[in-house]
Design an enzyme around this catalytic site. Structure first.
Site, PDB file in Angstrom:
ATOM      1  N   LYS A   1       0.886  -1.163  -0.021  1.00 30.25           N
ATOM      2  CA  LYS A   1       0.006  -0.054  -0.066  1.00 30.25           C
ATOM      3  C   LYS A   1       0.769   1.187  -0.084  1.00 30.25           C
ATOM      4  O   LYS A   1       0.619   1.991  -0.771  1.00 30.25           O
ATOM      5  CB  LYS A   1      -0.907  -0.038   0.982  1.00 30.25           C
TER       6      LYS A   1
ATOM      7  N   ASP B   1     -11.122   2.600   4.138  1.00 35.36           N
ATOM      8  CA  ASP B   1     -11.300   1.345   4.211  1.00 35.36           C
ATOM      9  C   ASP B   1     -12.783   1.135   3.900  1.00 35.36           C
ATOM     10  O   ASP B   1     -13.066  -0.205   3.476  1.00 35.36           O
ATOM     11  CB  ASP B   1     -10.678   0.447   5.260  1.00 35.36           C
TER      12      ASP B   1
ATOM     13  N   GLN C   1      -4.758  -1.581   9.703  1.00 32.66           N
ATOM     14  CA  GLN C   1      -4.432  -2.704   9.241  1.00 32.66           C
ATOM     15  C   GLN C   1      -4.945  -3.814  10.061  1.00 32.66           C
ATOM     16  O   GLN C   1      -4.468  -3.863  11.314  1.00 32.66           O
ATOM     17  CB  GLN C   1      -3.040  -2.896   8.814  1.00 32.66           C
TER      18      GLN C   1
END
Ligand code: NAD
Length: 295
Positions: A56, A123, A100
């Site tokens: 990422k 997200d 994460q």
């Protein structure tokens, strides 16, 4: 049964197109408050998480998003992780926050994700982001399912078709993949079925579907002979075999000649998930800075 060549849906190439658009959009931010910025929170030393975060950060650097990693030890307390997310939430220079997953087991995931403001929820995992999806309102969509929609749009456009009226089967009902996936397919006017670990006859459900999105987290769960000839198959699953190679939830070899198109693992959904995160970050920056959200 009609034998046909099974097309590989090239997630890498489609992701590269999305990243190129992001790069152009990022360039437009020059002199207007700086580039879009993404903060990634990683807790502990989960090896897969480290690889995903590295990917990422690399993609962000490539398109011109200013990304930072905020790493905490595996022993970090709930208060410490919450303080990190709170500080990023309050920092006006941060456009997107990603925590994460998975977090170490002693941490309360819901409480931590709940601290990500909706306008920075790149997200798309937050309750408000998911609620906006259910309500058909604009908002940031979960990256993996939104990326799958881009892949499906490409696959159907190549055939001069759309998802409208297609029978779509989603295998898996998780908060981050299966459920938002089903809602996005519904919004595209597909007729949607959700299968899960308690479903009675998965093979029969697969056999009825024009589109199969496999997100069960079970290696080679879906067998090619279950598929309806001409089905379009998206394999979200990703598993590392003992020899180090990767495979998905679909037994791709047995789908050859039956499916019309299928995503490979690796090189299918994975790159699209990262590209969609970049798109979401640019979109968050555009919205937060009060410009057109048309990214
Ligand atoms: P999860 O474990 O949270 O959910 C799995 C779902 O599959 C559950 O809803 C369960 O009911 C269902 N399921 C399990 N066994 C089943 C069976 N035998 N038949 C039917 N349904 C079954 O997993 P998740 O987070 O949704 O991820 C699913 C898979 O996708 C995993 O392999 C994960 O690694 C992968 N993934 C890939 C990406 C990517 O970018 N490529 C992103 C997210 C997840």
């Amino acid at each position: 049964m009609t034998q046909q060549q099974t097309e590989r849906i090239d997630g890498k190439a489609i992701a590269a197109e999305v990243l190129e658009i992001c790069r152009q959009r990022c360039a437009e931010f020059k002199g207007r408050g700086g580039p879009p910025s993404l903060a990634v929170v990683r807790v502990g030393e989960d090896p897969a998480s480290r690889v995903y975060v590295r990917g990422k950060l690399r993609a962000a650097a490539k398109v011109g998003i200013q990304a930072s990693e905020h790493h905490l030890e595996a022993t970090a307390t709930q208060q410490e992780v919450e303080a990190t997310v709170r500080a990023l939430a309050a920092d006006d220079a941060v456009d997107g926050i990603l925590v994460q997953l998975p977090l170490p087991r002693h941490l309360h995931e819901g409480a931590i994700l709940g601290l990500v403001p909706t306008d920075k929820d790149v997200d798309g995992f937050g309750v408000e982001s998911l609620g906006a999806l259910v309500a058909g309102l604009p908002g940031l969509r979960a990256c993996t399912p939104a990326g799958v929609m881009t892949l499906l749009d490409h696959a159907f456009a190549a055939r001069g078709e759309t998802l409208r009226g297609k029978r779509a089967l989603v295998i898996g009902r998780s908060r981050i993949v299966g459920k938002p996936m089903a809602l996005l397919l519904l919004a595209a006017d597909a007729t949607v079925t959700i299968a899960h670990s308690k479903s009675a006859d998965l093979a029969a459900e697969v056999g009825r579907a024009d589109v199969v999105v496999a997100a069960a987290g079970v290696p080679h769960l879906v067998r090619g002979e279950w598929l309806a000839p001409g089905a379009v198959v998206i394999d979200v699953g990703i598993h590392r075999r003992d020899d180090g190679s990767l495979c998905g939830d679909v037994d791709t070899d047995s789908a050859e000649g039956i499916a019309a198109a299928i995503t490979p693992v690796p090189g299918g959904v994975g790159p699209m998930t990262i590209a969609t995160l970049m798109r979401n970050t640019v979109e968050a920056a555009v919205r937060r800075r009060g410009e057109s959200a048309d990214v």
